[in-house]
Design a protein around this motif. Structure first.
Motif, short mmCIF file in Angstrom:
data_model
loop_
_atom_site.label_atom_id
_atom_site.label_comp_id
_atom_site.label_asym_id
_atom_site.label_seq_id
_atom_site.Cartn_x
_atom_site.Cartn_y
_atom_site.Cartn_z
N UNK A 47 -22.44 -16.39 99.70
CA UNK A 47 -23.35 -15.47 100.39
C UNK A 47 -24.02 -14.50 99.40
N UNK A 48 -23.20 -13.84 98.57
CA UNK A 48 -23.75 -12.84 97.63
C UNK A 48 -23.86 -13.35 96.20
N UNK A 106 -18.79 -13.07 91.71
CA UNK A 106 -17.45 -13.60 91.47
C UNK A 106 -16.43 -12.83 92.31
N UNK A 107 -15.26 -13.43 92.51
CA UNK A 107 -14.18 -12.78 93.23
C UNK A 107 -13.97 -13.31 94.63
N UNK A 108 -14.62 -14.40 95.00
CA UNK A 108 -14.47 -14.95 96.35
C UNK A 108 -13.15 -15.72 96.45
N UNK A 127 -14.30 -11.73 101.84
CA UNK A 127 -13.99 -11.46 103.26
C UNK A 127 -15.15 -10.74 103.95
N UNK A 128 -15.72 -9.73 103.28
CA UNK A 128 -16.84 -9.00 103.88
C UNK A 128 -18.08 -9.88 104.00
N UNK A 129 -18.29 -10.77 103.02
CA UNK A 129 -19.45 -11.67 103.08
C UNK A 129 -19.26 -12.72 104.18
N UNK A 130 -18.03 -13.13 104.42
CA UNK A 130 -17.78 -14.11 105.48
C UNK A 130 -18.12 -13.53 106.86
#
Length: 400
Positions: free
Chosen positions: A233-234, A237-239, A254-257
């Protein structure tokens, strides 16, 4: 014969026809009262009550006629102002003229309008106060909270506390600063020295699971994997939250999901927008608030050892119920006297703890613990800091 009740001066007197006949015969023997200048009214002018007639024998009360004024001379009642015209119209009635001083009248009520201008009411008077609220037509937009705050600031009528300092702690997963929303990333949990993760960012990672006691396992493993994964989504890194569909490589923060409208389920699985079912699902989870006790499982001994190896740094960290401010140090010549079989006593050690007060049963205060050197031996000092009282210092040669 029927008894008749006459009202005079707010007193009720019983008269009987037989008694009246007797009084007329003995009229000469009873001394007459002084004649009133007012003519007697005909008997029909009095109020006659036919109900609640008393059965009291009037012959038992012969002396009441001397004390009570006769019915032929009723009391002189001053009529109100609006009845003055009617009194003057009757020549047989007593004429009373009341002169009042003129007074300015500011408010004209409906009662004053019906009275003659030359007459005033003498006595208590009530006035009705009516309030009219005029609401303009059209769309009215109430002021928002920011506008109200600005208006109160201009008036200077508010007392506001000092602004809370900005939280610069950053999540290692989503890279957002500070605690998140309760129904979102949630609060920050400490992972390591100056390393923080949001509760839901760690909880919804693929590798992480929660024990019955509330400990999150494999958070460090998920963090190491997230450093190499890019969010769909963004594109950062860090997903660590991946789609549960087999052979699907879509992975999100989590916030992008949540922003991408992924579907979360109660069994801690997630489906991306491409694979989620259409419509609503009975196992879908729409609320992410976590009010239970949740913490990151970590090796505290290894964490303290890493801090000692890094040297003196300006960091404050917490282990259990203690907040460490300084670890301290030990010189080679102090090793023999500043340790025991279970613990080390480094000089310069300083930590604080919030615990129950010694003075009040329902309050807490701060205990500042430190280790000093005295005569080549460790000296353990506890400083009790409590608001409203002077600091109390307790010291001894043993930690107990």
């Amino acid at each position: 014969m029927k008894d008749i009740v006459f009202c005079s001066n707010n007193c009720f007197v019983l008269y009987s026809a037989a008694v009246q006949a007797k009084n007329s015969e003995n009229k000469e023997s009873v001394p007459s009262l002084p004649q009133s200048p007012m003519k007697e009214r005909p008997p029909k002018a009095f109020h006659q009550y036919s109900n609640n007639i008393s059965t009291l024998d009037v012959h038992c009360l012969p002396q009441l006629q001397e004390k009570v004024s006769p019915p032929s001379s009723p009391p002189i009642m001053f009529p109100p102002a609006f009845e003055a015209a009617k009194v003057e119209a009757k020549p047989d009635e007593l004429k009373v003229t009341v002169k009042l001083k003129p007074r300015l009248k500011a408010i004209h009520s409906s009662l004053d309008d019906c009275r003659p201008p030359s007459k005033k009411w003498k006595g208590m008077k009530w006035k009705k106060w009516s309030i009219q609220i005029v609401i303009p037509k059209g769309s009215f937009k109430p002021p928002c909270e920011e506008e109200i705050d600005e208006f109160l600031k201009k008036l200077g009528t508010t007392l506001k506390p000092d602004p809370v300092p900005k939280d610069y702690r950053k999540c290692c997963f989503c890279h957002e600063e500070g605690d998140g929303l309760t129904d979102g990333p949630a609060r920050l949990l400490n992972l390591d020295l100056d390393l923080w993760v949001h509760l839901n960012c760690a909880l919804w990672s693929t590798e992480v699971y929660e024990t019955q006691a509330g400990a999150l396992i494999n958070v460090e493993l998920a963090l190491r994997r997230g450093l190499q994964m890019k969010c769909m989504f963004c594109h950062k890194m860090g997903a660590t939250s991946g789609c549960h569909r087999l052979r699907c490589t879509n992975i999100y923060h989590f916030t992008c999901a949540i922003k991408a409208q992924c579907m979360f389920f109660k069994d801690k699985t997630m489906l991306c927008p491409m694979h989620k079912p259409k419509g609503t699902h009975e196992q879908e989870l729409s609320y992410f608030a976590v009010f239970r006790r949740v913490y990151v499982q970590r090796d505290e001994v290894r964490q303290i050892a890493s801090i000692v190896q890094r040297g003196e740094r300006d960091h404050t960290f917490r282990v259990g119920s203690l907040i460490f401010h300084a670890v301290g140090q030990l010189l080679p010549q102090q090793m023999q006297a500043f340790h025991s079989s279970k613990a080390l006593f480094p000089v310069g050690y300083e930590a604080s703890r919030l615990y129950w007060s010694m003075r009040y049963a329902n309050r807490r205060c701060r205990y500042l613990c430190s280790i000093e050197e005295k005569d080549g031996l460790p000296l353990f000092v506890i400083k009790v800091v409590e608001q409203g009282h002077e600091d109390m210092v307790l010291s001894d040669t043993t930690p107990k």
